[in-house]
Every structure is written in structure tokens, then in C-alpha cells.
Design a protein around this motif. Structure first.
Motif, PDB file in Angstrom:
ATOM      1  N   ILE A 177      -7.314  -0.708   3.126  1.00  0.00           N
ATOM      2  CA  ILE A 177      -8.027   0.153   2.999  1.00  0.00           C
ATOM      3  C   ILE A 177      -7.596   1.934   2.260  1.00  0.00           C
ATOM      4  O   ILE A 177      -8.620   2.386   1.751  1.00  0.00           O
ATOM      5  N   ALA A 178      -5.835   2.281   3.654  1.00  0.00           N
ATOM      6  CA  ALA A 178      -5.780   3.564   2.930  1.00  0.00           C
ATOM      7  C   ALA A 178      -5.943   4.056   1.759  1.00  0.00           C
ATOM      8  O   ALA A 178      -6.182   4.657   1.105  1.00  0.00           O
ATOM      9  N   ARG A 179      -5.085   3.004   1.031  1.00  0.00           N
ATOM     10  CA  ARG A 179      -4.462   2.492  -0.219  1.00  0.00           C
ATOM     11  C   ARG A 179      -5.635   2.998  -1.360  1.00  0.00           C
ATOM     12  O   ARG A 179      -5.850   3.130  -1.818  1.00  0.00           O
ATOM     13  N   LEU A 180      -6.805   2.223  -1.280  1.00  0.00           N
ATOM     14  CA  LEU A 180      -8.077   2.048  -1.284  1.00  0.00           C
ATOM     15  C   LEU A 180      -8.827   3.136  -1.304  1.00  0.00           C
ATOM     16  O   LEU A 180      -9.404   3.549  -2.063  1.00  0.00           O
ATOM     17  N   VAL A 181      -9.177   3.849  -0.298  1.00  0.00           N
ATOM     18  CA  VAL A 181      -9.598   4.816  -0.338  1.00  0.00           C
ATOM     19  C   VAL A 181      -8.818   5.906  -0.380  1.00  0.00           C
ATOM     20  O   VAL A 181      -9.317   7.102  -1.102  1.00  0.00           O
ATOM     21  N   ASN A 182      -7.454   6.359  -1.085  1.00  0.00           N
ATOM     22  CA  ASN A 182      -7.377   7.119  -1.126  1.00  0.00           C
ATOM     23  C   ASN A 182      -6.899   6.443  -3.048  1.00  0.00           C
ATOM     24  O   ASN A 182      -7.060   7.855  -3.935  1.00  0.00           O
ATOM     25  N   LEU A 183      -7.283   5.161  -3.537  1.00  0.00           N
ATOM     26  CA  LEU A 183      -7.561   5.534  -4.895  1.00  0.00           C
ATOM     27  C   LEU A 183      -8.914   5.605  -4.916  1.00  0.00           C
ATOM     28  O   LEU A 183      -8.810   6.721  -6.261  1.00  0.00           O
ATOM     29  N   MET A 184      -9.591   5.639  -4.379  1.00  0.00           N
ATOM     30  CA  MET A 184     -11.214   6.166  -4.455  1.00  0.00           C
ATOM     31  C   MET A 184     -11.476   7.947  -4.577  1.00  0.00           C
ATOM     32  O   MET A 184     -11.678   7.797  -5.240  1.00  0.00           O
ATOM     33  N   ASN A 185     -10.020   8.621  -3.702  1.00  0.00           N
ATOM     34  CA  ASN A 185     -11.055   9.764  -3.676  1.00  0.00           C
ATOM     35  C   ASN A 185     -10.577  10.042  -4.776  1.00  0.00           C
ATOM     36  O   ASN A 185     -10.154  11.983  -5.482  1.00  0.00           O
ATOM     37  N   ARG A 186      -9.076   9.604  -6.087  1.00  0.00           N
ATOM     38  CA  ARG A 186      -8.425  10.601  -7.050  1.00  0.00           C
ATOM     39  C   ARG A 186      -9.433   9.960  -7.811  1.00  0.00           C
ATOM     40  O   ARG A 186      -9.302  10.016  -9.880  1.00  0.00           O
ATOM     41  N   GLY A 187     -10.628   8.675  -7.840  1.00  0.00           N
ATOM     42  CA  GLY A 187     -10.965   8.243  -9.446  1.00  0.00           C
ATOM     43  C   GLY A 187     -10.475   7.668  -9.327  1.00  0.00           C
ATOM     44  O   GLY A 187     -10.816   7.135 -10.828  1.00  0.00           O
ATOM     45  N   GLU A 188     -10.139   6.586  -9.100  1.00  0.00           N
ATOM     46  CA  GLU A 188      -8.901   5.415 -10.133  1.00  0.00           C
ATOM     47  C   GLU A 188      -9.183   4.418  -9.620  1.00  0.00           C
ATOM     48  O   GLU A 188      -7.654   3.715 -10.102  1.00  0.00           O
ATOM     49  N   GLU A 189      -9.754   3.776  -8.569  1.00  0.00           N
ATOM     50  CA  GLU A 189     -10.174   2.585  -7.940  1.00  0.00           C
ATOM     51  C   GLU A 189     -11.158   1.731  -9.815  1.00  0.00           C
ATOM     52  O   GLU A 189     -11.733   2.258 -10.043  1.00  0.00           O
ATOM     53  N   SER A 190     -10.799   0.352  -9.161  1.00  0.00           N
ATOM     54  CA  SER A 190     -11.662  -0.148 -10.286  1.00  0.00           C
ATOM     55  C   SER A 190     -13.106  -1.233 -10.016  1.00  0.00           C
ATOM     56  O   SER A 190     -13.106  -0.417  -8.305  1.00  0.00           O
ATOM     57  N   ASP A 191     -13.469  -1.905 -10.335  1.00  0.00           N
ATOM     58  CA  ASP A 191     -14.613  -1.869  -9.723  1.00  0.00           C
ATOM     59  C   ASP A 191     -14.819  -3.214  -8.258  1.00  0.00           C
ATOM     60  O   ASP A 191     -14.723  -2.866  -7.140  1.00  0.00           O
ATOM     61  N   ASP A 192     -13.675  -3.718  -8.942  1.00  0.00           N
ATOM     62  CA  ASP A 192     -12.792  -5.210  -7.837  1.00  0.00           C
ATOM     63  C   ASP A 192     -12.386  -4.732  -6.308  1.00  0.00           C
ATOM     64  O   ASP A 192     -12.620  -4.890  -5.850  1.00  0.00           O
ATOM     65  N   GLU A 193     -11.596  -3.186  -6.727  1.00  0.00           N
ATOM     66  CA  GLU A 193     -11.128  -2.279  -5.639  1.00  0.00           C
ATOM     67  C   GLU A 193     -11.921  -1.620  -4.571  1.00  0.00           C
ATOM     68  O   GLU A 193     -12.206  -2.103  -3.551  1.00  0.00           O
TER      69      GLU A 193
END
Length: 187
Positions: A29-45
């Protein structure tokens, strides 16, 4: 990556407490939140984050995050799987209550997003209460944008003007089955 939301709101999810019972889920969850906060997540993430939040007992945070990003991340199937149609049913009931309470016909103009619709009206019977504006043709945008609040933004219909006078706008909340004025916009 060509998309991403600026931040992932995980509500009151306590990652420290989760780490005690499920450290792998807390780290992910922490990793995915970090990705989203940077705008680097995929749809699946993003969808994985919503699933993890739900599985960790943070259903409210999961539902709101998924609902607000549903169209962008193509999460309709996951949304129905996790949350069913309760919010859609509430939203539809609120629109029906609006039509009944104010005796207006609503004509769909646009489906702006999931649980965000814009209608126009031809006006209603003459009123002399806080809802006088609804006697005139209006644009009404309904939105289930906040976590637990359905709102309606009512504007005097005038496509040639962007600026409205204070008495040409209303913000309403659907509370306990009734539409109420929150405050006149701009007053």
C-alpha cells in the motif's frame, strides 16, 4: 507514463497497525501510494491499491478512491465486485427526489463522470421560497464527489454568460431524503 492522479488519499488507513498484522500489504500500500503521489502508477496498480485497501478493512477509503478515479482507471468491474450498486442506487434516488421535491423535469445533458451528471430544466411552478431559482430554466449538476455527500449545483440557464449573480446559483446537499440549500453560492 501519460497519466496519474496527483495524490492517493487512503483516508484513515493506519499503515502502522496494518504492518503489525500484514506487513506485506502495508508495504505494498505504501509503495502504491508513493507511485500515485508521483503520478507514476499504472491502471493495474491503482486498482490493486483499491483492492488492498478494501482487503485491509479500509473499505471507505477504497470506495472513495476508486469511485473518484473509476473512469480513468477502468475500474467498473472491480467497483461492482467490491461495492455493488449502493452508491449508484443512492445517487439515482437523490435525482428522483430532486424531481419530485421541486416538480421539475430533468433532461440529461452530459454524463460527466461516474456519479456526476448534468441536466437542464425548463423551470418549475412559480416558487417564493429558498428555491425560487428553480422556477426558471436551470442547469443542474449532480455529483457524488465527496465521500458521503450527494450535491447539486444549480445555475440559471444562460449559455451566453459564464459569470452568475448570487441569486442565480444554489448549492444543495441531499440529506435524509431531502434536498437542502447549503448556502447560496457567492453569498
Amino acid at each position: 507514463m501519460d497519466h496519474g492522479i496527483p495524490a492517493a488519499n487512503i483516508g484513515e488507513t493506519d499503515l502502522v497497525a496494518l504492518a503489525e498484522t500484514d506487513p506485506e500489504a502495508a508495504r505494498e500500500i505504501a509503495r502504491l501510494v508513493n507511485l500515485m503521489n508521483r503520478g507514476e502508477e499504472s491502471d493495474d496498480e491503482c486498482l490493486r491499491l483499491c483492492r488492498l485497501l478494501f482487503d485491509a478493512g479500509s473499505a471507505r477509503a477504497s470506495e472513495h478512491l476508486l469511485r473518484r478515479n473509476l473512469s480513468f482507471y477502468h475500474g467498473h468491474v472491480l467497483y461492482i465486485e467490491l461495492f455493488g450498486t449502493a452508491k449508484q442506487d443512492e445517487f439515482d434516488a437523490a435525482i428522483e427526489a430532486f424531481k419530485s421535491q421541486f416538480e421539475v423535469e430533468l433532461i440529461l445533458e452530459a454524463e460527466n463522470d461516474f456519479l456526476v451528471l448534468t441536466f437542464h430544466t425548463a423551470g418549475s411552478p412559480q416558487r417564493s421560497d429558498a428555491f425560487t431559482l428553480l422556477s426558471s430554466p436551470c442547469t443542474v449538476q449532480f455529483g457524488y464527489i465527496e465521500q458521503d455527500t450527494i450535491q447539486a449545483h444549480v445555475l440559471l440557464y444562460d449559455p451566453d454568460r459564464m459569470v452568475r449573480k448570487a441569486d442565480e446559483c444554489l448549492l444543495l446537499f441531499f440529506t435524509a431524503g431531502v434536498w437542502e440549500v447549503v448556502n447560496p453560492i457567492g453569498r
